[in-house]
Motif scaffolding. Structure first.
Motif, short mmCIF file in Angstrom:
data_model
loop_
_atom_site.label_atom_id
_atom_site.label_comp_id
_atom_site.label_asym_id
_atom_site.label_seq_id
_atom_site.Cartn_x
_atom_site.Cartn_y
_atom_site.Cartn_z
N ASP A 146 -16.66 -14.68 22.33
CA ASP A 146 -15.72 -15.39 21.45
C ASP A 146 -15.37 -14.54 20.23
OD1 ASP A 146 -18.37 -17.59 20.23
OD2 ASP A 146 -17.86 -15.55 19.67
N ASP A 147 -14.76 -15.17 19.25
CA ASP A 147 -14.26 -14.43 18.09
C ASP A 147 -15.37 -13.76 17.27
OD1 ASP A 147 -11.59 -16.80 17.35
OD2 ASP A 147 -11.77 -15.18 18.82
N GLN A 148 -16.60 -14.16 17.49
CA GLN A 148 -17.71 -13.55 16.76
C GLN A 148 -18.06 -12.17 17.30
OE1 GLN A 148 -19.23 -14.82 13.96
NE2 GLN A 148 -17.53 -16.23 14.13
N PHE A 149 -17.56 -11.86 18.49
CA PHE A 149 -17.87 -10.60 19.14
C PHE A 149 -16.67 -9.65 19.05
CE2 PHE A 149 -21.87 -11.44 21.36
CZ PHE A 149 -21.92 -12.82 21.38
N SER A 150 -16.96 -8.39 18.94
CA SER A 150 -15.90 -7.38 19.05
C SER A 150 -16.51 -6.10 19.60
CB SER A 150 -15.22 -7.12 17.70
OG SER A 150 -16.15 -6.61 16.76
N VAL A 151 -15.67 -5.29 20.21
CA VAL A 151 -16.11 -4.00 20.71
C VAL A 151 -15.18 -2.93 20.19
CG1 VAL A 151 -17.29 -4.76 22.81
CG2 VAL A 151 -14.83 -4.35 22.86
N GLU A 152 -15.73 -1.73 20.12
CA GLU A 152 -14.96 -0.65 19.56
C GLU A 152 -15.45 0.66 20.15
OE1 GLU A 152 -13.34 0.11 15.05
OE2 GLU A 152 -15.50 -0.03 15.33
#
Lengths: 114, 110
Positions: free
Chosen positions: A62-68
């Motif tokens: 969800d919006d709490q996760f991000s990848v880079e």
């Protein structure tokens, strides 16, 4: 044989804090993934990443996760505000090609949220 | 919905005994099945995949579409086979989105 490496091996954090889990995929691989395994449960797909963008994500992501992929070698998973239920083993994986190429997994990062 | 079921959490056998680790799947598309193994304190490693029809470390697995199964077999277990075994199904998205079973711990005693 080249390996996927993950750091740290164990991360302890307080609820509400941000964490970044780091992965160095195999150098010539193009497809990157994060999976997680809550203790006693199955390994679950979180997200796939290709060509500098998310190609697919699960309901968990969800919006709490991000990848880079901040540079040519690292692939990171960030959890913005950790919850107790984020405690799990997080596995990074990479593959050289699309569906037919096998996944190579890292050793995992054990995240403990207190 | 896609699902992989491994009914046994633990399978304990003696060295030299035959081993069968069960895996059943539920998927409406064309399935691609894998077995992954995790030895103590090591990473998940691909053991075999059904499209290769190969034998790795003496293990084989045959996809049975009628029974929706992909059981892992070895005729004579070795102590070094002790590990966690995961059956996984690739969902046909073009990427390696795998649906895993809960795993079976194989313990081979001398």
């Amino acid at each position: 044989e080249p390996e996927v490496t993950q750091t740290p091996s164990h991360q302890v954090t307080q609820m509400g804090q941000e964490v970044i889990l780091r992965c160095v995929p195999i150098s010539n691989h193009l497809y990157f993934y994060w999976y997680r395994q809550i203790l006693g449960q199955k390994v679950e797909f979180l997200v796939s990443f290709y060509n500098n963008e998310i190609s697919e994500k699960s309901e968990i992501f969800d919006d709490q996760f991000s990848v880079e992929r901040p540079d040519g070698s690292n692939f990171t998973l960030k959890i913005r505000s950790t919850k107790l239920e984020d405690s799990a083993m997080y596995f990074c994986a990479s593959s050289g090609g699309k569906g037919g190429s096998p996944l190579h997994f890292g050793n995992g990062t054990r995240l403990t949220v207190t | 919905a896609q699902r992989v079921t491994q009914p046994e959490k633990l399978l304990s056998v003696f060295k030299g005994a035959p081993v069968e680790l069960k895996c059943n799947y539920s998927y409406s598309g064309s399935p691609e099945l894998f077995w992954y193994v995790q030895y103590s304190r090591q990473r998940l490693q691909l053991l075999l995949r059904h499209i290769s029809r190969e034998s790795i470390k003496g293990f084989t697995a045959d996809l049975n579409k009628g029974e929706t199964s992909f059981h892992l077999k070895k005729p004579f277990a070795q102590e070094e086979d002790s590990a966690m075994y995961y059956c996984a199904l690739r969902v046909d998205t073009g990427f390696q989105k795998l649906v895993f079973g809960t795993g079976t711990r194989l313990l081979v005693s001398p």
